[in-house]
Design an enzyme around this catalytic site. Sequence first.
Site, mmCIF file in Angstrom:
data_model
loop_
_atom_site.group_PDB
_atom_site.id
_atom_site.type_symbol
_atom_site.label_atom_id
_atom_site.label_comp_id
_atom_site.label_asym_id
_atom_site.label_seq_id
_atom_site.Cartn_x
_atom_site.Cartn_y
_atom_site.Cartn_z
ATOM 1 N N CYS A 22 1.061 -1.012 0.318
ATOM 2 C CA CYS A 22 -0.156 0.012 0.421
ATOM 3 C C CYS A 22 1.223 1.263 0.020
ATOM 4 O O CYS A 22 2.334 0.992 0.110
ATOM 5 C CB CYS A 22 -1.383 -0.368 1.430
ATOM 6 S SG CYS A 22 0.395 -0.048 2.484
ATOM 7 N N CYS A 25 3.215 1.679 2.789
ATOM 8 C CA CYS A 25 4.312 0.463 3.035
ATOM 9 C C CYS A 25 5.333 1.871 2.612
ATOM 10 O O CYS A 25 6.798 1.550 2.335
ATOM 11 C CB CYS A 25 4.197 -0.208 2.070
ATOM 12 S SG CYS A 25 3.506 -1.900 3.065
ATOM 13 N N CYS A 90 46.422 -17.660 -12.730
ATOM 14 C CA CYS A 90 46.349 -18.219 -11.135
ATOM 15 C C CYS A 90 45.685 -17.699 -9.712
ATOM 16 O O CYS A 90 45.175 -16.701 -10.599
ATOM 17 C CB CYS A 90 48.262 -17.290 -10.889
ATOM 18 S SG CYS A 90 48.290 -15.177 -10.610
ATOM 19 N N CYS A 93 45.190 -13.919 -9.689
ATOM 20 C CA CYS A 93 44.240 -13.739 -11.098
ATOM 21 C C CYS A 93 42.383 -13.409 -10.287
ATOM 22 O O CYS A 93 41.944 -12.893 -10.538
ATOM 23 C CB CYS A 93 43.937 -14.185 -12.067
ATOM 24 S SG CYS A 93 45.286 -14.623 -12.989
ATOM 25 N N ASP A 527 18.717 -43.601 8.040
ATOM 26 C CA ASP A 527 17.688 -44.423 8.246
ATOM 27 C C ASP A 527 17.326 -45.753 7.618
ATOM 28 O O ASP A 527 17.580 -46.119 6.988
ATOM 29 C CB ASP A 527 16.693 -43.110 7.595
ATOM 30 C CG ASP A 527 15.201 -43.322 7.395
ATOM 31 O OD1 ASP A 527 14.464 -43.380 9.173
ATOM 32 O OD2 ASP A 527 14.295 -43.726 6.474
ATOM 33 N N ASP A 726 15.823 -40.123 2.875
ATOM 34 C CA ASP A 726 15.240 -40.022 2.205
ATOM 35 C C ASP A 726 14.980 -38.095 1.836
ATOM 36 O O ASP A 726 14.652 -38.073 3.395
ATOM 37 C CB ASP A 726 13.656 -40.319 2.730
ATOM 38 C CG ASP A 726 12.243 -39.829 1.059
ATOM 39 O OD1 ASP A 726 12.694 -38.744 1.117
ATOM 40 O OD2 ASP A 726 11.744 -40.443 1.290
ATOM 41 N N ASP A 730 12.933 -36.775 5.587
ATOM 42 C CA ASP A 730 13.594 -36.683 6.404
ATOM 43 C C ASP A 730 14.839 -35.231 6.300
ATOM 44 O O ASP A 730 15.685 -35.355 6.753
ATOM 45 C CB ASP A 730 14.966 -38.108 6.055
ATOM 46 C CG ASP A 730 14.576 -39.095 6.837
ATOM 47 O OD1 ASP A 730 13.604 -39.375 7.365
ATOM 48 O OD2 ASP A 730 15.147 -39.865 5.920
#
Lengths: 845, 72
Positions: A22, A25, A90, A93, A527, A726, A730
């Site tokens: 808005c 903001c 190198c 660089c 697991d 997984d 997980d």
Amino acid sequence: MDAAVDGQGLATVTLTVQGMSCAACVARVEKTLKQLSGVTGVHVNLLTGKAVVEYHPGGAGIAEMVNAVRDLGYEVPEEELLLTVRGMSCAACVARVERAVRALPGVTDAVVNLPAESAKIRYYAGAIDKARIKSEIDAVGYEASERLTGSEALDREKEARLKELRYQQRNMWIAWPLAILVMVGMFRDTWIFPYFVPKFLGNVYVLWAMTTPVALIPGWQFFKHSWNGLKRGATDMNLLYATGIGAAYTIATINTLWPDAGFGGRGATFFESAALLTAFIVLGRYMEALTRGRTSEAIRKLISLQARTAHVIREGQELEIAADEVRIGDIVVVRPGESIPVDGEVTVGYSAVDEAMITGESIPVEKRPGAQVIGATINKTGSFRFKATRVGGETALAQIIKMVEDAQATKAPIQKLADFVAGHFIAGVHALALTVFLFWFFVGYDAFFTPGSHFILSPYSLSQVGVFGFALLLSVTTLVISCPCALGLATPSAVMAGTGKGAEHGILFKGADSVESSSRLNAVVFDKTGTLTRGEPSVTDVYPLPGFEGNEVLRLAAMAEKPSEHPLGEAIVHGAEAQGLTIEDVKDFEAITGHGVRAVYQDKVILLGNRRLMQQNNISIENLTPELEKFEAEGKTAMLVALDNQAAGIIAVADTLKENAGIAVERLQKMGVQVVMITGDNRRTANAIAGQLGIKTVLAEVLPQEKATEIKKLQDQGLKVAMVGDGINDAPALAQADVGIAIGSGTDVAKETGDIILIKDDVRDVVNAIEIGRATMGKIRQNLVWAFAYNTLGIPLAAGILYPFTGLIVSPELAAFFMAMSSVSLTLNTLLLKRFKPSLGTRVA
Amino acid sequence: MSILEDRTARRSIPIYTGVSVTMSLLFLAATFLTGKSYTAVSRVGGMIWVFILSMIISMPIVIPKIRKKVLG
């Protein structure tokens, strides 16, 4: 829009601001930015989400503006740019490009990889444009272009490498023949040379005329690059070469054209130093160009798998088009022997497809309508048509290539030391060269100089060299020998080779830090379900009572379970099918909740279930009890079978181990890695599975959300922990672990979490990943030790530490030879990693 | 941005050149203060070499610092 400066010295920058909804903001953002020091004007546009800020460059920087906006709760997004940077040679660089890019307003991070010739740059969206970043890199003396993907990148890279090779080849053709003639001319009066070397070749003007093109044509690249950098305050090894070649050539020229100038005269011309120094440096450049591309061979191999053309049906016609022009939804025709151009789903036809290059599956996979096909795999037998579902950068192969490329564009933590040293090296080396000069000028020459002095491995006498020439020679040699090019190649070349080796085996490291972390692991947490076990129950044992046969008991159980949808029932039906048993239909099927099932076959009642079911039907199971308890102790689900109120036997069903789980666990334990199993299952089942695998530490009855806490507890014991599981379920545990390994990701690797992605569903790849990590880190350590040792030993020698005792000094050309050999030997050492084979190797590409 | 670069260059040149000239002059002074008899060529050659190395050492130190100040 880029940050730009007007005639009054005011800069303007446009920032993208997300989250504004808005006018309030807008006002908040404007007010906050205006409060920053040096900001003279702010204009925020809600519709475009842009903030245009006018500011004095001496005041607040872009980073402060972004922080101010972020503090308000809005987001200033960052973008990433991947560039190819050519011309770097190198570590200095690398530091130079990184420093130049990071200094640009709006850039938040820049990571440059020397062997990959890449730069990964993060910047605030809108604050700077890509052309500005590229031109900044060009301005410091390198060539930047947006990184291409696929076969186009392959062609472009090959072309650029050939161009560099041709350029250095031309320089070699100029430098080496002339440098050899100069050397022969310089030593014309020694040994056997007077017998066959014409006298004119020893003439100083002829020598000068031959040395001049060597120093100025092949040597020009060093003067050009070093000046481009120096005027912007950046230094690299080109500067070392330029000062070395420049000083040697200038002294040679002065002593030739003005011998009475006092620089040592005709007796101290050092033509061979200037010429051979240039020749060796060019040789080093040529060798580097020749070997550098080879470390990225894995990417090249992956890219080369891509089909270049595709046959598609459009408007009823079969057309041959470029593979990258295939659109989602296109029907693609594939004939035997052809490579599949994109990912898709088979609509018509039947064939077997070799997917080894992507999934590692060694046996061709059958494809019928509805089956998924993966781009870059090879059709073996029949013809079929498929509908394209993923094209371009979305295909499995493109995702894999991107992941490997991204990994190769990152830096291992161990590289920070090398980068720091290299970044400060050039100025340090020049300071050292100055110190060496001052020492030998004011102290060393008077104290130690003897007329019988020589260069190491050279008959050239230094008797006529004066104090200035002598001090200058040692100073120049120190400059030349100190080049940190080996230091710059040590880590990234090994990381590239290691990640490439991983990709060959279907192991995708997400970054160089994953490679480094995997090498330090001393605990791996698996697991259980879906990782160590198949994750679906199957029949493990059939125990028939006397009077029944095993297959008969299994067939009865399968018939009873056929109408059931219970996973255990399905496991029994699959088990019977696998034995080739005929499973006939039954009547009056009834699922008895909590007990089992009942069905009627040929007027006989089949019962399948637990003890209570048998007790309720007054069936004696006394003679089955010992076996029943044995199966249960093993963590299996044991079901009793009865026919017409008479116990027939037991069917035991359990989640079974994956094929290679045992081998992988055993190997890890031999490697000194503690293996832990984590599961939500009850302790008895968990212990049974762990017992089969020889796993001593079992974390059972752990809820999914508690897995990360368990990992943390292990880490608190000082262990470096990998979590294998997984990639989706997980995720928190994978994130908590030092290394998260997502297993069996298949071809949609982009969605996976984890630091290492295993394409295949093969636990052995966990071992392979750790072994590759260890081999890569071993190679990095060897390289760093070699690079540091080279400089640590070379610099004192070049500075003349041996001279007071031996009367010998290192010549500039010998220093250049050592320098060239250090990078070449280091690259060759890295290439040995290509021969590394993981102990449980399952090669893919 | 070229205005900022120009400003950086303008502010940096006197500093690193000044440092390098000072180093050369210190070198020259040292050749006399040590009491040894150096030839004029050794003195001038040494001054040039000290000046070049001092420029190379000071430029990468001075320019980024000035640029940082100019760019904010």
